[in-house]
Design an enzyme around this catalytic site. Structure first.
Site, PDB file in Angstrom:
ATOM      1  N   VAL A  12       5.631 -12.672  10.090  1.00  0.00           N
ATOM      2  CA  VAL A  12       6.505 -13.271   9.531  1.00  0.00           C
ATOM      3  C   VAL A  12       7.833 -12.630   9.113  1.00  0.00           C
ATOM      4  O   VAL A  12       8.493 -13.118   9.064  1.00  0.00           O
ATOM      5  CB  VAL A  12       6.292 -13.301   8.556  1.00  0.00           C
ATOM      6  CG1 VAL A  12       4.786 -14.575   8.413  1.00  0.00           C
ATOM      7  CG2 VAL A  12       5.997 -12.378   7.225  1.00  0.00           C
ATOM      8  N   LYS A  14       8.594  -9.155   8.657  1.00  0.00           N
ATOM      9  CA  LYS A  14       8.677  -8.160   7.151  1.00  0.00           C
ATOM     10  C   LYS A  14      10.107  -6.836   7.937  1.00  0.00           C
ATOM     11  O   LYS A  14       9.968  -6.179   6.557  1.00  0.00           O
ATOM     12  CB  LYS A  14       7.492  -8.096   6.694  1.00  0.00           C
ATOM     13  CG  LYS A  14       6.647  -8.791   5.922  1.00  0.00           C
ATOM     14  CD  LYS A  14       5.408  -8.548   5.570  1.00  0.00           C
ATOM     15  CE  LYS A  14       4.199  -7.356   6.250  1.00  0.00           C
ATOM     16  NZ  LYS A  14       3.604  -9.100   7.004  1.00  0.00           N
ATOM     17  N   LYS A  36       5.806   2.428   5.226  1.00  0.00           N
ATOM     18  CA  LYS A  36       5.160   1.514   5.742  1.00  0.00           C
ATOM     19  C   LYS A  36       3.523   2.361   5.393  1.00  0.00           C
ATOM     20  O   LYS A  36       3.568   3.009   6.171  1.00  0.00           O
ATOM     21  CB  LYS A  36       5.298   0.910   7.259  1.00  0.00           C
ATOM     22  CG  LYS A  36       4.139   0.006   8.094  1.00  0.00           C
ATOM     23  CD  LYS A  36       4.570  -1.274   7.841  1.00  0.00           C
ATOM     24  CE  LYS A  36       3.508  -1.992   8.778  1.00  0.00           C
ATOM     25  NZ  LYS A  36       3.657  -3.013   8.914  1.00  0.00           N
TER      26      LYS A  36
END
Length: 207
Positions: A12, A14, A36
């Site tokens: 999407v 991110k 992350k």
């Protein structure tokens, strides 16, 4: 600004959004870095976040746990016959949080992606205690996915800071032209940013 970014799904945007935020906050004068905690497959996302912060942190700080199998973390860990080190993740987060004024954390996949059999991305966000922003890819189905994600965040007693609306596709139809206004009507959380396709920077007026 300190945020935990989750998404309504994988793919999407991110990482794209997280990097925009890191660069925008640094341009506004903040010592912002990205994190992350878990990568599955390659580490390209973590390398993008590190570069957005002018390589000011080591790659292993941006990404303390790297699984080579490109799947959900729990799946990857089972295949690789290893246990994901949650203590390492928490320690790295605490160190970055203490040493930098602003931290953007990107989750892995969607909100309920399993990390261990009994531990999910949602649990990691709760451990970190940052406001949660939901990256939504503007497409058919976005309303359902966004509402499920936001409602679950709220049901856990966590703060949903808002939605980041990502127009990453060149598609104009009834859904994509009405999704944002419908979501604003249906949810009592703000749209923090609306990202255009191929947008290169966010100008942040923060103090």
């Amino acid at each position: 600004m300190n945020l935990f970014l989750t998404g309504t799904d994988t793919d999407v945007g991110k990482t794209y959004v997280a990097a925009l935020l890191v660069r925008g906050l640094r341009k506004a004068g903040f010592d912002t870095v990205g994190m992350k905690p878990i990568c599955c497959g390659d580490r390209a996302d973590s390398e993008i976040l590190r570069e957005a912060a002018a390589n000011s942190v080591e790659l292993n700080e941006v990404n303390p746990v790297w699984l080579r199998v490109p799947a959900a973390p729990y799946t990857s860990a089972v295949i690789e016959n290893r246990q994901i080190d949650l203590d390492l993740i928490r320690e790295t987060f605490a160190r970055l949080r203490k040493s930098h004024r602003s931290l953007i954390v990107e989750g892995v996949g969607g909100w309920l992606v399993p990390i261990r059999r009994d531990y999910f991305v949602a649990d990691m966000a709760a451990d970190f205690g940052l406001p949660v922003a939901v990256v939504v890819r503007n497409k058919l189905g976005a309303l359902n996915h966004a509402m499920l994600t936001v409602r679950n965040i709220q049901s856990r007693g966590l703060e949903c800071a808002g939605i980041i609306w990502n127009n990453m596709d060149d598609v104009e139809d009834t859904a994509t032209t009405t999704n944002k206004s419908m979501l604003e009507d249906l949810l009592e959380v703000p749209v923090l940013f609306e990202i255009a396709k191929d947008q290169r920077e966010i100008v942040l007026g923060v103090a």
